[in-house]
Write a protein that holds these residues in place. Sequence first.
Motif, PDB file in Angstrom:
ATOM      1  N   GLY A 126     -70.213 -17.169  68.749  1.00 14.64           N
ATOM      2  CA  GLY A 126     -69.683 -15.817  68.683  1.00 14.64           C
ATOM      3  C   GLY A 126     -70.033 -15.011  69.914  1.00 14.64           C
ATOM      4  N   GLY A 127     -69.465 -13.841  69.977  1.00 11.48           N
ATOM      5  CA  GLY A 127     -69.738 -12.956  71.096  1.00 11.48           C
ATOM      6  C   GLY A 127     -69.333 -11.539  70.777  1.00 11.48           C
ATOM      7  N   SER A 128     -69.898 -10.586  71.519  1.00 16.16           N
ATOM      8  CA  SER A 128     -69.542  -9.178  71.362  1.00 16.16           C
ATOM      9  C   SER A 128     -69.453  -8.533  72.741  1.00 16.16           C
ATOM     10  CB  SER A 128     -70.576  -8.443  70.499  1.00 16.16           C
ATOM     11  OG  SER A 128     -71.824  -8.360  71.163  1.00 16.16           O
ATOM     12  N   GLN A 129     -68.681  -7.446  72.828  1.00 13.79           N
ATOM     13  CA  GLN A 129     -68.486  -6.757  74.098  1.00 13.79           C
ATOM     14  C   GLN A 129     -68.368  -5.262  73.840  1.00 13.79           C
ATOM     15  OE1 GLN A 129     -68.158  -7.865  77.531  1.00 13.79           O
ATOM     16  NE2 GLN A 129     -68.446  -5.650  77.706  1.00 13.79           N
ATOM     17  N   LEU A 130     -69.162  -4.496  74.554  1.00 10.02           N
ATOM     18  CA  LEU A 130     -69.070  -3.045  74.498  1.00 10.02           C
ATOM     19  C   LEU A 130     -67.980  -2.609  75.463  1.00 10.02           C
ATOM     20  CD1 LEU A 130     -70.616  -0.680  73.089  1.00 10.02           C
ATOM     21  CD2 LEU A 130     -71.908  -0.443  75.221  1.00 10.02           C
ATOM     22  N   LEU A 131     -66.890  -2.071  74.912  1.00 12.72           N
ATOM     23  CA  LEU A 131     -65.767  -1.646  75.743  1.00 12.72           C
ATOM     24  C   LEU A 131     -65.968  -0.258  76.319  1.00 12.72           C
ATOM     25  CD1 LEU A 131     -62.743  -2.939  73.625  1.00 12.72           C
ATOM     26  CD2 LEU A 131     -63.980  -4.106  75.470  1.00 12.72           C
ATOM     27  N   SER A 132     -66.685   0.581  75.586  1.00 13.40           N
ATOM     28  CA  SER A 132     -66.998   1.939  76.026  1.00 13.40           C
ATOM     29  C   SER A 132     -68.248   2.366  75.271  1.00 13.40           C
ATOM     30  CB  SER A 132     -65.829   2.886  75.727  1.00 13.40           C
ATOM     31  OG  SER A 132     -65.782   3.211  74.347  1.00 13.40           O
ATOM     32  N   PRO A 133     -68.822   3.513  75.587  1.00 10.85           N
ATOM     33  CA  PRO A 133     -70.003   3.952  74.838  1.00 10.85           C
ATOM     34  C   PRO A 133     -69.750   4.116  73.339  1.00 10.85           C
ATOM     35  CG  PRO A 133     -69.807   5.189  76.882  1.00 10.85           C
ATOM     36  CD  PRO A 133     -68.551   4.393  76.753  1.00 10.85           C
ATOM     37  N   THR A 134     -68.473   4.144  72.912  1.00 14.61           N
ATOM     38  CA  THR A 134     -68.171   4.357  71.494  1.00 14.61           C
ATOM     39  C   THR A 134     -67.322   3.242  70.889  1.00 14.61           C
ATOM     40  OG1 THR A 134     -66.226   5.677  72.076  1.00 14.61           O
ATOM     41  CG2 THR A 134     -68.309   6.868  71.722  1.00 14.61           C
ATOM     42  N   THR A 135     -67.090   2.163  71.624  1.00 12.47           N
ATOM     43  CA  THR A 135     -66.215   1.089  71.130  1.00 12.47           C
ATOM     44  C   THR A 135     -66.854  -0.272  71.370  1.00 12.47           C
ATOM     45  OG1 THR A 135     -64.301   2.432  71.772  1.00 12.47           O
ATOM     46  CG2 THR A 135     -63.886   0.144  71.180  1.00 12.47           C
ATOM     47  N   ILE A 136     -66.872  -1.100  70.327  1.00 10.85           N
ATOM     48  CA  ILE A 136     -67.411  -2.448  70.458  1.00 10.85           C
ATOM     49  C   ILE A 136     -66.510  -3.416  69.709  1.00 10.85           C
ATOM     50  CG2 ILE A 136     -68.919  -2.216  68.431  1.00 10.85           C
ATOM     51  CD1 ILE A 136     -70.950  -3.987  69.925  1.00 10.85           C
ATOM     52  N   VAL A 137     -66.308  -4.606  70.278  1.00 14.79           N
ATOM     53  CA  VAL A 137     -65.518  -5.660  69.639  1.00 14.79           C
ATOM     54  C   VAL A 137     -66.377  -6.921  69.576  1.00 14.79           C
ATOM     55  CG1 VAL A 137     -63.302  -4.737  70.396  1.00 14.79           C
ATOM     56  CG2 VAL A 137     -64.501  -6.403  71.829  1.00 14.79           C
ATOM     57  N   SER A 138     -66.078  -7.766  68.604  1.00 16.97           N
ATOM     58  CA  SER A 138     -66.792  -9.040  68.482  1.00 16.97           C
ATOM     59  C   SER A 138     -65.875 -10.074  67.857  1.00 16.97           C
ATOM     60  CB  SER A 138     -68.061  -8.879  67.637  1.00 16.97           C
ATOM     61  OG  SER A 138     -67.744  -8.499  66.315  1.00 16.97           O
ATOM     62  N   THR A 139     -66.197 -11.340  68.073  1.00 16.29           N
ATOM     63  CA  THR A 139     -65.423 -12.436  67.514  1.00 16.29           C
ATOM     64  C   THR A 139     -66.339 -13.615  67.258  1.00 16.29           C
ATOM     65  OG1 THR A 139     -63.462 -13.836  67.825  1.00 16.29           O
ATOM     66  CG2 THR A 139     -64.825 -13.424  69.758  1.00 16.29           C
TER      67      THR A 139
END
Length: 386
Positions: A203-216
């Motif tokens: 799995g992995g996660s990525q902070l797109l902005s200070p208020t947005t995070i995605v993971s898979t």
Amino acid sequence: LLLSRAHAQSPAALARGASGEAAAPSDLEILGSPERGAHIESWRMRMGYYFQNGRGFQSAAGPSAGPGSEKLWVFQPVGMVVLRQNPALRHRFVLQSDIVTAASPDAIDITSRASAITESAALEITTEAKVTPVDTLTIEGRYHQEEQLGSASSIIGYQRSLAEDNATVSVSLGATADRRESYTRLGEFEGLRNRVALNANIGGSQLLSPTTIVSTSYGITHQQGDLSTTYHVVPVVGGLDTTSEELPRTRRRQSISGDVAQRIVPTSTTLRADYRHYWDDFDLRAHTAEVQLIQDLTSWMMVRGSYRFHRQTGVDFFTTAAPIGIAASEPRTADSDLAEFDAHEVGVKLTWFFTPLRSFDLTYFRYERSNDLHMDYFALSIAETF
């Protein structure tokens, strides 16, 4: 597993006197602040209760032609303690007990156990080691025991932080061994049955902005051994008899999932959405989607609402009326969990913060699915962080 000690104050703050001139270095500046010894970092207690009702053709608590009762009451106390051994090492202990009253699993004992009570206990121990500032190793062990069932599993996981903690990647490997006492549909003891499961996840996660995070994430599990349960029966055409469930000896299960969380700062709101696709070599396919809304009501109260939808196909060998004289090795099941159905779940959770580090939760979920099963779940919990 050693990390550099952090100072309680900066050297500049310690070395500056009231006049603004540099003062002689203090003992604290020279030696550094003492590290805190082993201590309890947090704890949580939860009392849960859920009631299930419905009917299924796999249940022996009914006529031979089915469906039988799937009524179930469960009282579930759970306790969790997180112990910080040192800055790099912490342990989590979870002890859970289930007190179950159910008609369907106990009805296999034809002597009078249709309303018997089953007790079970499970222990989970997780150790998390900060190997380097960006690398974390996790080792987890679980054990579960209830009457004729026993299960033990172990998991090892690794996570690496990237881009100054703005992203992570993780992998895990796990193994589970199950043992159960097998009974015929007439309540006769057949002997012990075993199965094993091997699991791998990435799995992995990525902070797109200070208020947005995605993971898979992606996971695969291989099961081998006796995959049936102790009480599943299959009605026979005509409704005058039943036969036993027969499942393949192996099963490969896979899933892929992703989620996104968005914080809306002006309204103190968090929105989250996730999706999961599941498939296996029983030819079962499932799609699950969930949305959550988390709202800060005040500085000391928060509410979370959620809705979850699940749709799955049934396995090809699902039946509610097996042919008379079906071969003993022919796959067959009347398990409602392996049938085609849609399911809906709505939930709400209220959290009160007595202090910034002490909270109380009240949770309720309602679960319904299209093949005559529904469940209500209630839970109270209290937690504290030190």
